[in-house]
Design an enzyme around this catalytic site. Structure first.
Site, PDB file in Angstrom:
ATOM      1  N   ARG A 105       5.266 -37.762  46.217  1.00  0.00           N
ATOM      2  CA  ARG A 105       4.622 -37.851  45.081  1.00  0.00           C
ATOM      3  C   ARG A 105       5.549 -38.601  44.428  1.00  0.00           C
ATOM      4  O   ARG A 105       5.655 -39.973  43.837  1.00  0.00           O
ATOM      5  CB  ARG A 105       3.735 -36.661  43.492  1.00  0.00           C
ATOM      6  CG  ARG A 105       3.012 -38.215  42.488  1.00  0.00           C
ATOM      7  CD  ARG A 105       2.156 -37.478  42.118  1.00  0.00           C
ATOM      8  NE  ARG A 105       3.061 -36.251  41.646  1.00  0.00           N
ATOM      9  CZ  ARG A 105       1.544 -35.372  40.970  1.00  0.00           C
ATOM     10  NH1 ARG A 105       0.588 -35.759  40.449  1.00  0.00           N
ATOM     11  NH2 ARG A 105       2.520 -33.998  40.152  1.00  0.00           N
ATOM     12  N   LEU A 107      -4.406 -39.431  38.053  1.00  0.00           N
ATOM     13  CA  LEU A 107      -3.140 -39.257  38.296  1.00  0.00           C
ATOM     14  C   LEU A 107      -3.679 -38.399  39.884  1.00  0.00           C
ATOM     15  O   LEU A 107      -4.765 -37.711  39.877  1.00  0.00           O
ATOM     16  CB  LEU A 107      -2.527 -38.306  37.825  1.00  0.00           C
ATOM     17  CG  LEU A 107      -1.330 -37.608  38.597  1.00  0.00           C
ATOM     18  CD1 LEU A 107       0.164 -38.692  38.373  1.00  0.00           C
ATOM     19  CD2 LEU A 107      -0.648 -36.588  37.734  1.00  0.00           C
ATOM     20  N   TYR A 146       7.931 -37.985  36.193  1.00  0.00           N
ATOM     21  CA  TYR A 146       8.212 -37.010  36.132  1.00  0.00           C
ATOM     22  C   TYR A 146       7.760 -36.309  37.243  1.00  0.00           C
ATOM     23  O   TYR A 146       7.000 -37.075  37.934  1.00  0.00           O
ATOM     24  CB  TYR A 146       8.245 -36.820  34.602  1.00  0.00           C
ATOM     25  CG  TYR A 146       6.252 -36.384  33.904  1.00  0.00           C
ATOM     26  CD1 TYR A 146       5.747 -37.538  33.705  1.00  0.00           C
ATOM     27  CD2 TYR A 146       6.522 -35.139  34.046  1.00  0.00           C
ATOM     28  CE1 TYR A 146       4.736 -37.201  33.467  1.00  0.00           C
ATOM     29  CE2 TYR A 146       4.873 -34.684  33.247  1.00  0.00           C
ATOM     30  CZ  TYR A 146       4.478 -35.550  33.343  1.00  0.00           C
ATOM     31  OH  TYR A 146       3.001 -35.368  33.083  1.00  0.00           O
ATOM     32  N   LYS A 182       3.178 -41.243  37.389  1.00  0.00           N
ATOM     33  CA  LYS A 182       3.331 -40.158  36.954  1.00  0.00           C
ATOM     34  C   LYS A 182       4.440 -40.556  36.449  1.00  0.00           C
ATOM     35  O   LYS A 182       5.504 -39.949  36.272  1.00  0.00           O
ATOM     36  CB  LYS A 182       3.303 -38.996  37.622  1.00  0.00           C
ATOM     37  CG  LYS A 182       3.407 -37.529  36.639  1.00  0.00           C
ATOM     38  CD  LYS A 182       3.523 -36.673  37.983  1.00  0.00           C
ATOM     39  CE  LYS A 182       3.454 -35.284  36.775  1.00  0.00           C
ATOM     40  NZ  LYS A 182       2.508 -35.129  36.189  1.00  0.00           N
ATOM     41  N   ARG A 233      19.704 -52.443  24.340  1.00  0.00           N
ATOM     42  CA  ARG A 233      18.026 -52.697  25.283  1.00  0.00           C
ATOM     43  C   ARG A 233      17.652 -53.769  25.347  1.00  0.00           C
ATOM     44  O   ARG A 233      18.046 -55.237  24.837  1.00  0.00           O
ATOM     45  CB  ARG A 233      17.494 -52.357  23.668  1.00  0.00           C
ATOM     46  CG  ARG A 233      15.677 -51.727  23.649  1.00  0.00           C
ATOM     47  CD  ARG A 233      15.652 -51.568  22.477  1.00  0.00           C
ATOM     48  NE  ARG A 233      14.623 -51.997  22.433  1.00  0.00           N
ATOM     49  CZ  ARG A 233      12.602 -52.803  22.200  1.00  0.00           C
ATOM     50  NH1 ARG A 233      14.542 -53.913  21.552  1.00  0.00           N
ATOM     51  NH2 ARG A 233      11.861 -52.436  22.202  1.00  0.00           N
ATOM     52  N   GLU A 272     -10.363 -38.311  34.046  1.00  0.00           N
ATOM     53  CA  GLU A 272      -9.525 -36.642  33.964  1.00  0.00           C
ATOM     54  C   GLU A 272      -9.369 -36.167  32.653  1.00  0.00           C
ATOM     55  O   GLU A 272      -9.282 -36.568  32.622  1.00  0.00           O
ATOM     56  CB  GLU A 272      -8.138 -37.505  35.149  1.00  0.00           C
ATOM     57  CG  GLU A 272      -6.823 -38.428  34.148  1.00  0.00           C
ATOM     58  CD  GLU A 272      -5.712 -38.209  34.831  1.00  0.00           C
ATOM     59  OE1 GLU A 272      -5.632 -37.671  36.532  1.00  0.00           O
ATOM     60  OE2 GLU A 272      -5.335 -39.133  35.217  1.00  0.00           O
TER      61      GLU A 272
HETATM   62  N1  PMP Z   1      -3.656 -35.824  35.767  1.00  0.00           N
HETATM   63  C1  PMP Z   1      -3.195 -36.105  34.609  1.00  0.00           C
HETATM   64  C2  PMP Z   1      -2.956 -37.075  33.551  1.00  0.00           C
HETATM   65  C3  PMP Z   1      -2.039 -34.725  34.539  1.00  0.00           C
HETATM   66  O1  PMP Z   1      -0.670 -35.273  33.680  1.00  0.00           O
HETATM   67  C4  PMP Z   1      -1.324 -34.126  35.488  1.00  0.00           C
HETATM   68  C5  PMP Z   1      -0.462 -32.775  35.741  1.00  0.00           C
HETATM   69  N2  PMP Z   1       0.798 -33.794  35.479  1.00  0.00           N
HETATM   70  C6  PMP Z   1      -2.231 -34.016  36.634  1.00  0.00           C
HETATM   71  C7  PMP Z   1      -3.861 -34.999  36.772  1.00  0.00           C
HETATM   72  C8  PMP Z   1      -2.673 -32.814  37.513  1.00  0.00           C
HETATM   73  O2  PMP Z   1      -1.798 -33.452  38.386  1.00  0.00           O
HETATM   74  P1  PMP Z   1      -0.987 -32.161  39.364  1.00  0.00           P
HETATM   75  O3  PMP Z   1      -1.547 -30.974  40.319  1.00  0.00           O
HETATM   76  O4  PMP Z   1      -0.076 -32.756  40.455  1.00  0.00           O
HETATM   77  O5  PMP Z   1      -0.009 -30.888  38.470  1.00  0.00           O
END
Ligand code: PMP
Length: 286
Positions: A52, A206, A33, A150, A101, A182
């Site tokens: 991305r 991410l 996503y 992601k 499935r 994070e």
């Molecule tokens: N880390 C994680 C685990 C996230 O879910 C997100 C946002 N989806 C981010 C960092 C930030 O990413 P972005 O700046 O691309 O929204």
């Protein structure tokens, strides 16, 4: 008011939009996503999100069902059809709905991907959290090893938000081997003696699109930036801390596990970086 959403080539009222029960996004979280923010009806850093997305699809051996230009057109059409002034556009691509499935990936010639996009209206620039800053707790990072992709496997981050809520906080920072990875849905930063410190890129986090832009703007504005892991203890002794994400931009963290940072209000570096980020990213919006 009912939204117009996009599903596999069609713009439909949300009540009429349908995805199969056999969809691998639903059954196996086999989906990626993106969330792109909209301010003044324009997209922020669309190119970053499109790049991305392509990388996430590649890492999972999923073919891109639409070009970046076609995706841009769908984003813009959703903004138009929903009269979206400020908020986000959520995009999800799954490996589609095979006849049964099965753990084995379906043949993409037979099973096309599912593509869904929808809008969410929200005040982003004037957000209450940016005014006050947010409180975070620390939790173990128990996610899988490919956090750089992601995917929609958001159960653990969702549990983390609930743990934060139960503790009277706003969010959680995840910790692995004593080091902060994070936030549940954002990248994490600390500031010590004017220097911005954030974990380096790798499979453990991410690769935030906001992170990339914010660090670029920070360097251009002569802030010192260091990309390296930091411990929870170091974070609690920092002068300031903040998080970044597409929808929260740069948002101050004012306490970690109940320990106040600075005077417990958003600090000067994070506040300035938020201003710079919003100004620069809006200039380049499309
Ligand atoms: N880390 C994680 C685990 C996230 O879910 C997100 C946002 N989806 C981010 C960092 C930030 O990413 P972005 O700046 O691309 O929204």
């Amino acid at each position: 008011m009912s939204r117009i959403v996009y599903v596999n080539g069609e713009y439909l009222p949300e009540e009429e939009a349908r995805v199969s029960v056999f969809d691998r996004g639903f059954l196996m979280a086999d989906a990626v996503y993106e969330v792109t923010s909209v301010v003044d009806g324009k997209l922020l850093d669309f190119a970053g999100h499109a790049a991305r997305l392509e990388r996430s699809l590649n890492e999972l051996d999923m073919a891109a069902p639409l070009s970046a230009d076609a995706l841009l057109e769908i984003h813009r059409e959703l903004v138009r059809r929903n009269g979206l002034d400020e908020g986000m556009i959520y995009l999800q691509i799954t490996r589609g709905a095979p006849p049964d499935r099965d753990f084995v990936f379906p043949d993409p010639e037979v099973t096309p991907p599912t593509v869904v996009l929808f809008t969410q209206a929200k005040a982003l620039v004037d957000s209450p959290a940016a005014e006050t800053g947010i409180k975070v707790i620390s939790i173990d990072d128990m996610r899988w090893g490919r956090r750089d992709i992601k995917t929609v496997q958001l159960l653990y981050p969702s549990m983390g938000k609930m743990m934060a809520k139960a503790a009277g906080a706003d969010d959680a920072w995840m910790v692995e081997d004593g080091l902060v990875t994070e936030g549940t849905s954002n990248n994490a930063y600390i500031i010590k003696d004017g220097k911005i410190i954030t974990r380096h890129l790798g499979n453990e986090i991410l690769h935030g699109i906001t992170r990339a832009a914010a660090l670029r703007f920070a360097r251009e504005s002569q802030f010192e930036v260091e990309e390296r892991p930091f411990t929870l203890e170091e974070a609690k002794e920092a002068d300031e801390a903040f998080v970044t994400s597409a929808s929260t931009f740069v948002t101050s963290v004012v306490s970690i596990d109940g320990v106040s940072l600075g005077d417990g209000a958003p600090g000067p570096v994070a506040t300035r970086l938020r201003e710079i980020y919003i100004e620069e990213i809006r200039k380049a919006s499309i």
